[in-house]
Every structure is written in structure tokens, then in C-alpha cells.
Design an enzyme around this catalytic site. Structure first.
Site, PDB file in Angstrom:
ATOM      1  N   ALA A 111      13.829  25.037 -53.396  1.00 14.67           N
ATOM      2  CA  ALA A 111      12.713  24.297 -54.006  1.00 14.67           C
ATOM      3  C   ALA A 111      11.502  25.214 -54.200  1.00 14.67           C
ATOM      4  O   ALA A 111      10.895  25.249 -55.276  1.00 14.67           O
ATOM      5  CB  ALA A 111      12.337  23.109 -53.113  1.00 14.67           C
ATOM      6  N   SER A 143      25.392  31.072 -54.096  1.00 13.10           N
ATOM      7  CA  SER A 143      24.725  31.017 -55.417  1.00 13.10           C
ATOM      8  C   SER A 143      24.997  32.241 -56.275  1.00 13.10           C
ATOM      9  O   SER A 143      24.453  32.344 -57.375  1.00 13.10           O
ATOM     10  CB  SER A 143      23.212  30.910 -55.221  1.00 13.10           C
ATOM     11  OG  SER A 143      22.909  29.827 -54.394  1.00 13.10           O
ATOM     12  N   ARG A 191       3.943  34.318 -38.803  1.00 16.01           N
ATOM     13  CA  ARG A 191       2.565  33.861 -39.011  1.00 16.01           C
ATOM     14  C   ARG A 191       1.610  34.162 -37.863  1.00 16.01           C
ATOM     15  O   ARG A 191       0.449  34.455 -38.092  1.00 16.01           O
ATOM     16  CB  ARG A 191       2.553  32.346 -39.276  1.00 16.01           C
ATOM     17  CG  ARG A 191       3.066  31.994 -40.644  1.00 16.01           C
ATOM     18  CD  ARG A 191       2.996  30.501 -40.850  1.00 16.01           C
ATOM     19  NE  ARG A 191       3.744  30.115 -42.038  1.00 16.01           N
ATOM     20  CZ  ARG A 191       4.317  28.932 -42.195  1.00 16.01           C
ATOM     21  NH1 ARG A 191       4.231  28.021 -41.248  1.00 16.01           N
ATOM     22  NH2 ARG A 191       4.976  28.654 -43.307  1.00 16.01           N
ATOM     23  N   CYS A 249       2.169  24.652 -45.215  1.00 15.99           N
ATOM     24  CA  CYS A 249       1.630  23.913 -46.369  1.00 15.99           C
ATOM     25  C   CYS A 249       0.477  22.971 -45.986  1.00 15.99           C
ATOM     26  O   CYS A 249      -0.544  22.910 -46.680  1.00 15.99           O
ATOM     27  CB  CYS A 249       2.751  23.133 -47.054  1.00 15.99           C
ATOM     28  SG  CYS A 249       3.885  22.336 -45.902  1.00 15.99           S
ATOM     29  N   GLN A 275       3.264  13.623 -45.370  1.00 16.51           N
ATOM     30  CA  GLN A 275       3.891  14.780 -46.017  1.00 16.51           C
ATOM     31  C   GLN A 275       5.125  14.423 -46.843  1.00 16.51           C
ATOM     32  O   GLN A 275       5.965  13.623 -46.428  1.00 16.51           O
ATOM     33  CB  GLN A 275       4.249  15.830 -44.949  1.00 16.51           C
ATOM     34  CG  GLN A 275       3.019  16.380 -44.248  1.00 16.51           C
ATOM     35  CD  GLN A 275       3.299  17.487 -43.238  1.00 16.51           C
ATOM     36  OE1 GLN A 275       2.672  17.518 -42.182  1.00 16.51           O
ATOM     37  NE2 GLN A 275       4.208  18.403 -43.537  1.00 16.51           N
ATOM     38  N   LYS A 323       1.579  24.251 -35.599  1.00 21.44           N
ATOM     39  CA  LYS A 323       1.269  25.227 -36.669  1.00 21.44           C
ATOM     40  C   LYS A 323      -0.132  24.953 -37.197  1.00 21.44           C
ATOM     41  O   LYS A 323      -0.916  25.872 -37.418  1.00 21.44           O
ATOM     42  CB  LYS A 323       2.272  25.104 -37.823  1.00 21.44           C
ATOM     43  CG  LYS A 323       3.643  25.668 -37.527  1.00 21.44           C
ATOM     44  CD  LYS A 323       4.579  25.390 -38.701  1.00 21.44           C
ATOM     45  CE  LYS A 323       6.018  25.679 -38.316  1.00 21.44           C
ATOM     46  NZ  LYS A 323       6.970  25.224 -39.347  1.00 21.44           N
ATOM     47  N   ARG A 358       6.073  12.336 -42.001  1.00 22.54           N
ATOM     48  CA  ARG A 358       6.824  12.455 -43.265  1.00 22.54           C
ATOM     49  C   ARG A 358       6.856  11.085 -43.936  1.00 22.54           C
ATOM     50  O   ARG A 358       7.127  10.071 -43.273  1.00 22.54           O
ATOM     51  CB  ARG A 358       8.248  12.910 -42.950  1.00 22.54           C
ATOM     52  CG  ARG A 358       9.047  13.283 -44.166  1.00 22.54           C
ATOM     53  CD  ARG A 358       8.708  14.633 -44.713  1.00 22.54           C
ATOM     54  NE  ARG A 358       9.229  15.721 -43.917  1.00 22.54           N
ATOM     55  CZ  ARG A 358       8.886  16.995 -44.109  1.00 22.54           C
ATOM     56  NH1 ARG A 358       8.003  17.330 -45.045  1.00 22.54           N
ATOM     57  NH2 ARG A 358       9.414  17.944 -43.355  1.00 22.54           N
ATOM     58  N   HIS A 365       1.419  16.702 -50.452  1.00 20.83           N
ATOM     59  CA  HIS A 365       1.039  16.263 -49.108  1.00 20.83           C
ATOM     60  C   HIS A 365      -0.360  15.647 -49.163  1.00 20.83           C
ATOM     61  O   HIS A 365      -1.233  16.133 -49.889  1.00 20.83           O
ATOM     62  CB  HIS A 365       0.963  17.449 -48.141  1.00 20.83           C
ATOM     63  CG  HIS A 365       2.292  18.019 -47.733  1.00 20.83           C
ATOM     64  ND1 HIS A 365       3.514  17.483 -48.092  1.00 20.83           N
ATOM     65  CD2 HIS A 365       2.587  19.110 -46.965  1.00 20.83           C
ATOM     66  CE1 HIS A 365       4.490  18.213 -47.569  1.00 20.83           C
ATOM     67  NE2 HIS A 365       3.955  19.200 -46.891  1.00 20.83           N
ATOM     68  N   ASN A 398       2.434  20.473 -52.180  1.00 20.54           N
ATOM     69  CA  ASN A 398       2.891  21.298 -51.057  1.00 20.54           C
ATOM     70  C   ASN A 398       3.801  22.432 -51.483  1.00 20.54           C
ATOM     71  O   ASN A 398       3.826  23.480 -50.841  1.00 20.54           O
ATOM     72  CB  ASN A 398       3.618  20.416 -50.032  1.00 20.54           C
ATOM     73  CG  ASN A 398       4.765  19.639 -50.650  1.00 20.54           C
ATOM     74  OD1 ASN A 398       4.538  18.843 -51.577  1.00 20.54           O
ATOM     75  ND2 ASN A 398       5.974  19.866 -50.195  1.00 20.54           N
TER      76      ASN A 398
HETATM   77  P1  A2P Z   1      21.510  29.078 -51.516  1.00 22.58           P
HETATM   78  O1  A2P Z   1      21.112  28.164 -52.631  1.00 22.58           O
HETATM   79  O2  A2P Z   1      22.438  30.157 -51.983  1.00 22.58           O
HETATM   80  O3  A2P Z   1      21.957  28.369 -50.278  1.00 22.58           O
HETATM   81  P2  A2P Z   1      15.592  25.162 -49.700  1.00 22.58           P
HETATM   82  O4  A2P Z   1      14.371  25.560 -48.895  1.00 22.58           O
HETATM   83  O5  A2P Z   1      15.247  24.403 -50.936  1.00 22.58           O
HETATM   84  O6  A2P Z   1      16.603  24.475 -48.845  1.00 22.58           O
HETATM   85  O7  A2P Z   1      16.257  26.522 -50.191  1.00 22.58           O
HETATM   86  C1  A2P Z   1      16.665  27.539 -49.320  1.00 22.58           C
HETATM   87  C2  A2P Z   1      16.867  28.835 -50.069  1.00 22.58           C
HETATM   88  O8  A2P Z   1      17.266  29.837 -49.130  1.00 22.58           O
HETATM   89  C3  A2P Z   1      17.978  28.776 -51.115  1.00 22.58           C
HETATM   90  O9  A2P Z   1      17.667  29.616 -52.202  1.00 22.58           O
HETATM   91  C4  A2P Z   1      19.160  29.324 -50.329  1.00 22.58           C
HETATM   92  O10 A2P Z   1      20.160  29.898 -51.126  1.00 22.58           O
HETATM   93  C5  A2P Z   1      18.494  30.408 -49.537  1.00 22.58           C
HETATM   94  N1  A2P Z   1      19.328  30.788 -48.400  1.00 22.58           N
HETATM   95  C6  A2P Z   1      19.751  29.983 -47.390  1.00 22.58           C
HETATM   96  N2  A2P Z   1      20.559  30.688 -46.548  1.00 22.58           N
HETATM   97  C7  A2P Z   1      20.615  31.950 -47.037  1.00 22.58           C
HETATM   98  C8  A2P Z   1      21.297  33.154 -46.643  1.00 22.58           C
HETATM   99  N3  A2P Z   1      22.068  33.183 -45.548  1.00 22.58           N
HETATM  100  N4  A2P Z   1      21.133  34.264 -47.410  1.00 22.58           N
HETATM  101  C9  A2P Z   1      20.372  34.233 -48.516  1.00 22.58           C
HETATM  102  N5  A2P Z   1      19.727  33.135 -48.942  1.00 22.58           N
HETATM  103  C10 A2P Z   1      19.843  32.009 -48.224  1.00 22.58           C
END
Ligand code: A2P
Length: 339
Positions: free
Chosen positions: A15, A42, A101, A132, A159, A216, A238, A245, A316
Site C-alpha cells: 500500500a 511479486s 526510529r 503515521c 486510525q 511510538k 482502529r 487517520h 496516513n
Molecule cells: P509482496 O507483494 O511481494 O509480498 P503491505 O504493507 O501493503 O502489506 O506491503 C508489504 C510490502 O512488503 C509488499 O510490497 C511486499 O511484497 C513486501 N515484502 C513483504 N515481505 C517481503 C520480503 N520477504 N522480501 C521483499 N519484500 C517483501
């Protein structure tokens, strides 16, 4: 030719990652080569940037020597491993997770609030992007803190589910549809059902009875405003809103200040839109898809001589995450840090 910055977006399919790509384009950040990185799930997926399709690559196979800027938003455990690697390779990381952070040697930057701390990144080549809820609150409080000093903040947040990533958005949509169709509800991302509900728990509980999200807000506010004496008492909730938010912020100041003077400060504050009279911002109608931190319902706290109350709303995913990261990148660029 004007200077370009080869940029890697880590978590590009998430996101915040998707919003980062959109905002880089929208604000005309001088991206040279764009590398979109995510997990093997992906690999090969294509995302749009400036009218072109860009292939998503695997983070674990990426050579960070190729990028000058890394915008990270793939979760704390991923940043823990890859941000230092990127930094050592000469790629300046703007990390959107909570992992770094509170580290002393890593600056926590909101460009409207503490841009003077940016240079602290040099030791590790990492800059942390705050939480955020903290970002929108400090953008609104900073001019007041500078003018009269803030001693204490009592804040309740409302949130959006996008704060929990794409999974949060899908969970609210799925549960809403399920309930309207009298089907059973499943909660995987949120601790309990979020559709048609309000959950006073964001992240895990700590020993003091506050959640990690709440702490945080306490610790990051002090670090960003560079004032360890500010007392912060948050309750993070939430609610079933997709983007934006909201916060009911009640605060006390060292010196008294009138509502009219506070309003004037907020009207001039960078990044703030002060709503007129009794009009107020809402997440869906004002914040979602926009950049400002909106402030409304500013009033004197009836119960405290130096108290004020206000309602603060912002997107956010944008100001709370992706936009703030891109603004940090713009600051790096304007200060000549990309060489
Ligand atoms: P992927 O789409 O390939 O799982 P969100 O915060 O919306 O849940 O998105 C998390 C982001 O972090 C996505 O782009 C996700 O990729 C990526 N991500 C999660 N785990 C890994 C990983 N092990 N290596 C690289 N990217 C990751």
C-alpha cells in the site's frame, strides 16, 4: 542534463510502496532508473511509472550499488536486514518502518518540523520516517510548541485500516461484504472484527498497559520535537475507515495562548490546512488522496486554564508514510546529498 537519482522502492507492491511510486511521479522527483523491489511472490509483476511498465524485481537479489536512494516500506524485519546493506553500498535509505526510529544515530525526520536534523544520517546512510499518527500530530503541534511550549498531550486516534497495509484494506472490504451478505467473518490482520466496529488495540500490548503504537507516539514525539519533558498520553484506536487517520488532540501549554492566536499560527504552519470556524475535516472527504494535515474544531479546553483541543486529520498512507518519505528525499536532493 539535470541531475537524476537512481531510486529503489522496497516493498513496491504494498500500500505504501505503490503510493511512493505515485508520489515520485506526481512531484516530479528526478528519478533516473527506478528499481521496484518486493518478495519473490511479486517477481515479474509490472507496475506503471511515468507511463512505462516497470518490472518488479526480487529484493534478495538486488545490488544496492545501483541505487542512490532507497525508499523502504516492506516491514521492520526486512529493513533490519537490507537497510544497513543498502546504506553500506552508498544508497541513502529512507525507512518507513519502526525498526531504526529510536536509534540515537539515526535521524527521525518530518520535513516541516525538524529538517535541521537531516544531516545526522551520514553515519549509517539511514533516515527513519516516523509513525503515521505521530507525523500528523507533530506537524500541527510544532508551531504551537515553538511559540508557547507544550507540556502535555492527551490524544485519542481514530486510525484507518490502510495503516496495517494492503492486508488491512482487504480485510475491511472483505468483512463488510461478508456481513452484508450474512456470511461469517474472518480476522487475520486485525485482532478482532473491524467492519462496523472500533478496536482500541493497534499492535501488541506492552507491560505498562499501552500498545506499541501508543508508545511510538510518546517516544517519537519527544525525539522529533527534541524535548524529553513533553508528556504524551495516547489511546490508539482502529476504525473502519480505509484511508486517513483522525486524532482528537488535547494539549496543555507552558504559557497561555488564545484560540485566535493558535489559529493564526496554524494558518501559517507549513503543511497545515486550518479549517474555518466550526467546519471540520473528515478522513474520507478531506484527507484521502491529499497531502495536507487538516486541523479543525480548535477550541479552549474547558477543564484546564492552559488547555486547547483540536481535531487533526491526514492521509496516513501519504503524509503519514509515502509523501513524508519523498519529501525527505527532496530535502536530501536540495541539500546536495546525492553527490
Ligand atoms: P509482496 O507483494 O511481494 O509480498 P503491505 O504493507 O501493503 O502489506 O506491503 C508489504 C510490502 O512488503 C509488499 O510490497 C511486499 O511484497 C513486501 N515484502 C513483504 N515481505 C517481503 C520480503 N520477504 N522480501 C521483499 N519484500 C517483501
Amino acid at each position: 542534463m539535470s541531475k537524476t537519482v537512481d531510486t529503489a522502492v522496497v516493498g513496491a507492491t504494498g500500500a505504501v510502496g505503490e503510493a511512493m511510486i505515485e508520489i515520485l511521479e506526481e512531484r516530479n522527483f528526478p528519478v533516473g532508473k527506478l528499481y521496484l523491489l518486493a518478495s519473490e511472490r511479486s517477481e515479474g509483476k509490472r507496475l506503471q511509472f511515468r507511463g512505462q511498465h516497470v518490472k518488479v524485481e526480487r529484493l534478495d537479489q538486488f545490488d544496492f550499488n545501483k541505487a542512490k536512494l532507497g525508499l523502504f516500506s516492506a516491514g521492520g524485519p526486512i529493513s533490519e536486514i537490507y537497510a544497513p546493506k543498502a546504506g553500506k553500498a552508498g544508497c541513502i535509505v529512507v525507512d518507513n518502518t519502526s525498526h531504526f526510529r529510536m536509534e540515537k544515530e539515526i535521524p527521525l525526520i518530518v520535513p516541516e518540523v525538524n529538517p535541521h536534523r537531516l544531516g545526522d544520517f551520514r553515519k549509517h546512510n539511514i533516515i527513519a520516517n516516523p509513525n503515521c499518527s505521530t507525523i500528523q500530530m507533530v506537524v500541527a503541534l510544532k508551531p504551537i510548541h515553538d511559540a508557547v511550549g507544550i507540556t502535555r498531550i492527551n490524544v485519542a486516534t481514530y486510525q484507518a485500516v490502510s495503516g496495517a497495509g494492503g492486508g488491512g484494506v482487504r480485510e475491511l472490504a472483505g468483512q463488510t461484504t461478508a456481513i452484508l451478505n450474512t456470511k461469517p467473518v474472518e480476522s487475520k490482520v486485525m485482532p478482532v472484527q473491524i467492519a462496523f466496529n472500533a478496536i482500541p488495540q493497534i499492535a501488541d500490548f506492552l507491560d505498562n498497559g499501552y500498545t506499541k503504537e501508543e508508545m511510538k507516539m510518546v517516544l517519537e514525539t519527544r525525539k522529533i520535537l527534541e524535548d524529553d519533558d513533553i508528556q504524551v498520553n495516547p489511546t490508539c484506536v482502529r476504525i473502519p475507515v480505509f484511508f486517513g487517520h483522525s486524532e482528537a488532540v488535547h494539549f496543555e501549554t507552558k504559557k497561555p495562548i488564545s484560540v485566535a492566536d493558535t489559529r493564526q499560527l496554524l494558518e501559517k504552519a507549513p503543511g497545515v490546512v486550518m479549517m474555518e470556524g466550526n467546519s471540520y475535516p473528515t478522513p474520507a472527504l478531506n484527507a484521502a488522496g491529499t497531502d495536507p494535515v487538516f486541523v479543525g474544531r480548535l477550541r479552549k479546553d474547558l477543564s484546564h486554564p492552559n488547555g486547547l483541543s483540536m481535531w487533526v486529520v491526514s492521509d496516513n498512507v501519504r503524509k503519514g508514510a509515502a509523501l513524508n518519505s519523498v519529501q525527505v528525499a527532496e530535502l536530501l536532493l536540495s541539500e546536495g546529498h546525492f553527490g
